[in-house]
Design an enzyme around this catalytic site. Structure first.
Site, PDB file in Angstrom:
ATOM      1  CD1 TRP A  74      -2.051  -2.253   1.846  1.00 30.22           C
ATOM      2  CD2 TRP A  74      -2.883  -1.402  -0.033  1.00 30.22           C
ATOM      3  NE1 TRP A  74      -2.992  -3.130   1.380  1.00 30.22           N
ATOM      4  CE2 TRP A  74      -3.510  -2.638   0.227  1.00 30.22           C
ATOM      5  CE3 TRP A  74      -3.242  -0.701  -1.177  1.00 30.22           C
ATOM      6  CZ2 TRP A  74      -4.497  -3.174  -0.621  1.00 30.22           C
ATOM      7  CZ3 TRP A  74      -4.215  -1.224  -2.024  1.00 30.22           C
ATOM      8  CH2 TRP A  74      -4.824  -2.447  -1.739  1.00 30.22           C
TER       9      TRP A  74
ATOM     10  CG  ASP B  70      -3.295   4.071   4.088  1.00 33.47           C
ATOM     11  OD1 ASP B  70      -4.341   3.969   4.754  1.00 33.47           O
ATOM     12  OD2 ASP B  70      -3.044   3.342   3.099  1.00 33.47           O
TER      13      ASP B  70
ATOM     14  CE  LYS C 128      -8.393  -1.917   4.801  1.00 32.78           C
ATOM     15  NZ  LYS C 128      -8.636  -3.104   3.991  1.00 32.78           N
TER      16      LYS C 128
HETATM   17  C1  LIG Z   1      -3.592   0.123   4.301  1.00 31.73           C
HETATM   18  C2  LIG Z   1      -4.454   0.199   3.081  1.00 31.73           C
HETATM   19  N1  LIG Z   1      -4.428   1.319   2.331  1.00 31.73           N
HETATM   20  C3  LIG Z   1      -5.179   1.430   1.222  1.00 31.73           C
HETATM   21  C4  LIG Z   1      -5.988   0.401   0.797  1.00 31.73           C
HETATM   22  C5  LIG Z   1      -6.802   0.572  -0.436  1.00 31.73           C
HETATM   23  O1  LIG Z   1      -8.071   0.864  -0.070  1.00 31.73           O
HETATM   24  P1  LIG Z   1      -9.313   0.940  -1.071  1.00 31.73           P
HETATM   25  O2  LIG Z   1      -9.616  -0.455  -1.475  1.00 31.73           O
HETATM   26  O3  LIG Z   1     -10.363   1.573  -0.216  1.00 31.73           O
HETATM   27  O4  LIG Z   1      -8.920   1.812  -2.218  1.00 31.73           O
HETATM   28  C6  LIG Z   1      -6.053  -0.771   1.551  1.00 31.73           C
HETATM   29  C7  LIG Z   1      -6.947  -1.877   1.142  1.00 31.73           C
HETATM   30  O5  LIG Z   1      -7.041  -2.907   1.728  1.00 31.73           O
HETATM   31  C8  LIG Z   1      -5.257  -0.873   2.707  1.00 31.73           C
HETATM   32  O6  LIG Z   1      -5.285  -1.988   3.454  1.00 31.73           O
END
Ligand SMILES: Cc1ncc(COP(=O)(O)O)c(C=O)c1O
Length: 374
Positions: free
Chosen positions: A102, A171, A195
């Site tokens: 990520w 994030d 989540k």
């Molecule tokens: C830490 C983290 N950041 C970003 C994301 C991406 O999120 P999204 O699917 O809402 O775009 C995820 C998805 O699991 C994630 O775990």
């Protein structure tokens, strides 16, 4: 049908109490004769809901008054771009700490938008099984970016990098409101809700006001919907927000408050995680994949003894078969979504706020039995 224990990394389990309330209000919410799904976002029935959700975020996270709380769409992935488009605008240069998928995706998106990316630390050398220690960051950066909890790798920051005047962006998609956080240490925090906070569809952004640029200052070509200003000036209602998701979010926030707020929830999270990690650390059959000192309270990847193999085709096939057997038998026992991510292998138990201690105990009991039989 009885309910299962759901260890999904996201979307994930929600507090049963919240689901029951939603069910009870499905046909008639607060005497309006409507479901929230059917309401106009500009109605007197919906506006108090979004206002209350924002007030609850402010209260539970102790958000300083010079920060905006925004509800936007597009998930965490859209924030990878919006952070660069709104914050990467002066020096067009940012520092990223690389801790897995990520963080890498966020850095790639910034690069794609023309922001120069300096990877100032990485844990790639050990397949991202730890968080690199970066005490102090300096340099001509517009911002420093971290992924505070790495959902796939199962790692989490146990410290906040000191960045001085450079805004720190985090994030927190997979750890939001799982612990107490000093918001004032960050320039911007974002989190997809699916989540720890709500069903999929809304992303929480907490941003220091002075970091929100005027539209003409954003990177060239930034769409109106991708400017933080658009959302901050319109109370997150520039366009139609995901009303039902925000309604569930509000209920989850009330549930967190009832459970002692971030502090109370964190205590429960520590108990759950310690129970599982203690079992893993003392097992001859399983082991955790992450280093102590970097372990996530939310996502716990683990492997079996069959992963310590000579790499031969036969040994790898045996490991794969054991993992598949574990996941299948766990599912039959009412413990679902335990398959590990392909980048780590094995299994992963995501034990977000709404997972109960009973669920974690049921998992460990199943693991004990499985180890005995295999
Ligand atoms: C830490 C983290 N950041 C970003 C994301 C991406 O999120 P999204 O699917 O809402 O775009 C995820 C998805 O699991 C994630 O775990």
């Amino acid at each position: 049908m009885s309910r299962v224990y759901n260890f999904s990394a996201g979307p994930s389990c929600l507090p049963e109490e919240v689901l029951k309330e939603c069910a009870a209000e499905m046909m008639d919410c607060n005497g309006t004769g409507q479901s929230v799904m059917e309401m106009s976002h500009r109605s007197s029935a919906f506006e108090p809901i979004i206002e209350h959700a924002e007030a609850q975020i402010r209260k539970l996270m102790n958000v300083p008054s010079n920060y905006k709380v925004l509800f936007v769409q597009g998930g965490g992935s859209t924030q990878f771009a919006m952070v660069a488009q709104n914050l990467g605008i002066n020096r067009k240069k940012a520092a990223y700490i690389e801790t897995g998928v990520w963080a890498k995706k966020a850095a790639a998106e910034a690069k794609h938008l023309g922001v120069e990316v300096d990877v100032i630390a990485s844990s790639k050398d050990k397949n991202y099984s730890y968080i690199p220690r970066v005490e102090k960051v300096s340099g001509d950066y517009d911002y420093v970016y971290v992924c505070f909890n790495n959902t796939i790798m199962g790692t989490h920051y146990e410290y906040i990098p000191e960045t001085g005047d450079i805004p720190l962006v985090a994030d927190m998609s997979s750890c939001i409101l799982s612990e107490e956080i000093d918001v004032s240490k960050f320039g911007l925090i974002f989190a997809g809700a699916q989540k720890n906070l709500a069903p999929a569809g809304v992303t929480l952004v907490i941003v220091r006001e002075d970091l929100i640029p005027e539209p003409e200052k954003c990177l060239p070509g930034t769409p109106t919907m991708s400017m933080y200003k658009t959302h901050s000036e319109n109370g997150s209602m520039y366009n139609t927000p995901p009303c039902y998701t925000i309604y569930v979010l509000d209920k989850v926030l009330n549930w967190i408050e009832k459970n002692g707020g971030a502090k109370g929830i964190n205590k429960l999270n520590v108990e759950k995680a310690e129970y599982l990690y203690n079992y893993l650390d003392n097992s001859e059959f399983y082991h955790a994949t992450t280093e102590k000192g970097s372990r996530s309270l939310m996502n716990v990847p683990f492997l079996t003894k069959y992963s310590d193999n000579d790499g031969s085709e036969e040994a790898q096939a045996k490991e794969k078969a054991i993992n598949a057997k574990f996941v299948k038998e766990a599912e039959a026992a009412g413990l679902v979504n335990l398959k590990g991510h392909r980048l780590v292998g094995g299994m992963r138990a995501s034990i977000y706020n709404a997972m109960t201690m009973d669920g974690v105990k049921a998992l460990v009991k199943f693991m004990e039995e499985f180890a005995k039989n295999n």
